[in-house]
Design an enzyme around this catalytic site. Sequence first.
Site, PDB file in Angstrom:
ATOM      1  CE  LYS A 192      51.146  -7.424  16.298  1.00 34.28           C
ATOM      2  NZ  LYS A 192      49.715  -7.155  16.465  1.00 34.28           N
ATOM      3  NE  ARG A 216      47.837 -12.915  17.966  1.00 36.50           N
ATOM      4  CZ  ARG A 216      47.509 -12.097  17.013  1.00 36.50           C
ATOM      5  NH1 ARG A 216      48.193 -11.993  15.926  1.00 36.50           N
ATOM      6  NH2 ARG A 216      46.445 -11.350  17.129  1.00 36.50           N
ATOM      7  NE  ARG A 226      41.974  -2.126  16.749  1.00 39.17           N
ATOM      8  CZ  ARG A 226      42.939  -3.019  16.917  1.00 39.17           C
ATOM      9  NH1 ARG A 226      44.199  -2.694  16.727  1.00 39.17           N
ATOM     10  NH2 ARG A 226      42.647  -4.218  17.344  1.00 39.17           N
ATOM     11  NE  ARG A 247      39.688  -6.393  14.638  1.00 41.62           N
ATOM     12  CZ  ARG A 247      40.978  -6.524  14.905  1.00 41.62           C
ATOM     13  NH1 ARG A 247      41.867  -5.816  14.246  1.00 41.62           N
ATOM     14  NH2 ARG A 247      41.379  -7.346  15.837  1.00 41.62           N
ATOM     15  NE  ARG A 297      42.063  -8.879  20.134  1.00 38.97           N
ATOM     16  CZ  ARG A 297      41.739  -7.649  19.687  1.00 38.97           C
ATOM     17  NH1 ARG A 297      40.598  -7.092  20.068  1.00 38.97           N
ATOM     18  NH2 ARG A 297      42.548  -7.014  18.910  1.00 38.97           N
TER      19      ARG A 297
HETATM   20  P1  ADP Z   1      45.142  -7.919  17.178  1.00 39.72           P
HETATM   21  O1  ADP Z   1      46.603  -7.984  16.898  1.00 39.72           O
HETATM   22  O2  ADP Z   1      44.663  -6.515  17.283  1.00 39.72           O
HETATM   23  O3  ADP Z   1      44.676  -8.829  18.255  1.00 39.72           O
HETATM   24  P2  ADP Z   1      44.682  -9.361  14.741  1.00 39.72           P
HETATM   25  O4  ADP Z   1      43.944  -8.729  13.629  1.00 39.72           O
HETATM   26  O5  ADP Z   1      46.140  -9.574  14.607  1.00 39.72           O
HETATM   27  O6  ADP Z   1      44.345  -8.442  15.959  1.00 39.72           O
HETATM   28  O7  ADP Z   1      44.019 -10.770  15.111  1.00 39.72           O
HETATM   29  C1  ADP Z   1      42.656 -10.933  15.337  1.00 39.72           C
HETATM   30  C2  ADP Z   1      42.354 -12.365  15.764  1.00 39.72           C
HETATM   31  O8  ADP Z   1      42.745 -13.272  14.722  1.00 39.72           O
HETATM   32  C3  ADP Z   1      43.119 -12.848  16.988  1.00 39.72           C
HETATM   33  O9  ADP Z   1      42.493 -12.469  18.185  1.00 39.72           O
HETATM   34  C4  ADP Z   1      43.121 -14.356  16.751  1.00 39.72           C
HETATM   35  O10 ADP Z   1      41.873 -14.929  17.063  1.00 39.72           O
HETATM   36  C5  ADP Z   1      43.289 -14.482  15.260  1.00 39.72           C
HETATM   37  N1  ADP Z   1      44.710 -14.571  14.870  1.00 39.72           N
HETATM   38  C6  ADP Z   1      45.447 -13.643  14.193  1.00 39.72           C
HETATM   39  N2  ADP Z   1      46.709 -14.092  13.991  1.00 39.72           N
HETATM   40  C7  ADP Z   1      46.787 -15.313  14.556  1.00 39.72           C
HETATM   41  C8  ADP Z   1      47.821 -16.276  14.706  1.00 39.72           C
HETATM   42  N3  ADP Z   1      49.063 -16.079  14.229  1.00 39.72           N
HETATM   43  N4  ADP Z   1      47.532 -17.440  15.360  1.00 39.72           N
HETATM   44  C9  ADP Z   1      46.313 -17.672  15.848  1.00 39.72           C
HETATM   45  N5  ADP Z   1      45.295 -16.815  15.760  1.00 39.72           N
HETATM   46  C10 ADP Z   1      45.513 -15.628  15.121  1.00 39.72           C
END
Ligand code: ADP
Length: 210
Positions: free
Chosen positions: A14, A90, A125, A158, A169
Amino acid sequence: MNIVILLGAPGSGKGTIAGKLAAEHDNLKHVSSGDLLRGAVAKGTPAGVEAKGYMEKGNLVPDALIAQMIKDVVAETTGDITMLLDGFPRNLAQAKILEEMGAPIKSVVLVDVPDEVIHDRIAGRRTCPKCKAGYHVKALPPKVEGICDKCGAELVIRKDDNPETVKDRLVVYHRETEPLIKYYEEKGLLRRIDGDQGPEKNAEAFLAAM
Ligand code: ADP
Ligand code: ZN
């Protein structure tokens, strides 16, 4: 301003879709909760200091922390802009917080990819620490190995992209985020696209669906 929410597992692509579309269309703005949080961690802001531990374990950060960051971006985004909101909400609590912010939600697009594909993708990635561009060693390689096409910085893996954290995750995704599919379906906002068609076609399908 209105909002299109991107739903999908970690590694569903996404972020790649939203980044590509925002680069190609002036009226689209990509807002990634993960990038906002990583930015705060890198800067060492109070929110970043609090978020760091949760993120490294693959857990969600507290709702109020991320919600405040999104609220700030929503407040500063005006005019004829569609915000591609990637990574927020989320969970159900965050979905309700977003509604209270009052910005109209145009649609919610689910980028559908099987878990097996996700594991391979995340393993390959690579990310640009400077401009946040995303790559994949096989599916979306940079022109020069290990170097960002856009800004020349050295690409990194990362910290939360290691296989153990990826597993956690995905568990969090299925438990916390997947219920949003039904939630938005019932509101008549949900569209689905096949996220396993390659970056170009994924982006096209997304644009058509939103
Ligand atoms: P991915 O979608 O690949 O898991 P993201 O870059 O979206 O990676 O998110 C990385 C981390 O940031 C998540 O594993 C979480 O710890 C935190 N995070 C991101 N968005 C949220 C959210 N809306 N609520 C809570 N934690 C979040
Ligand atoms: Zn870069």
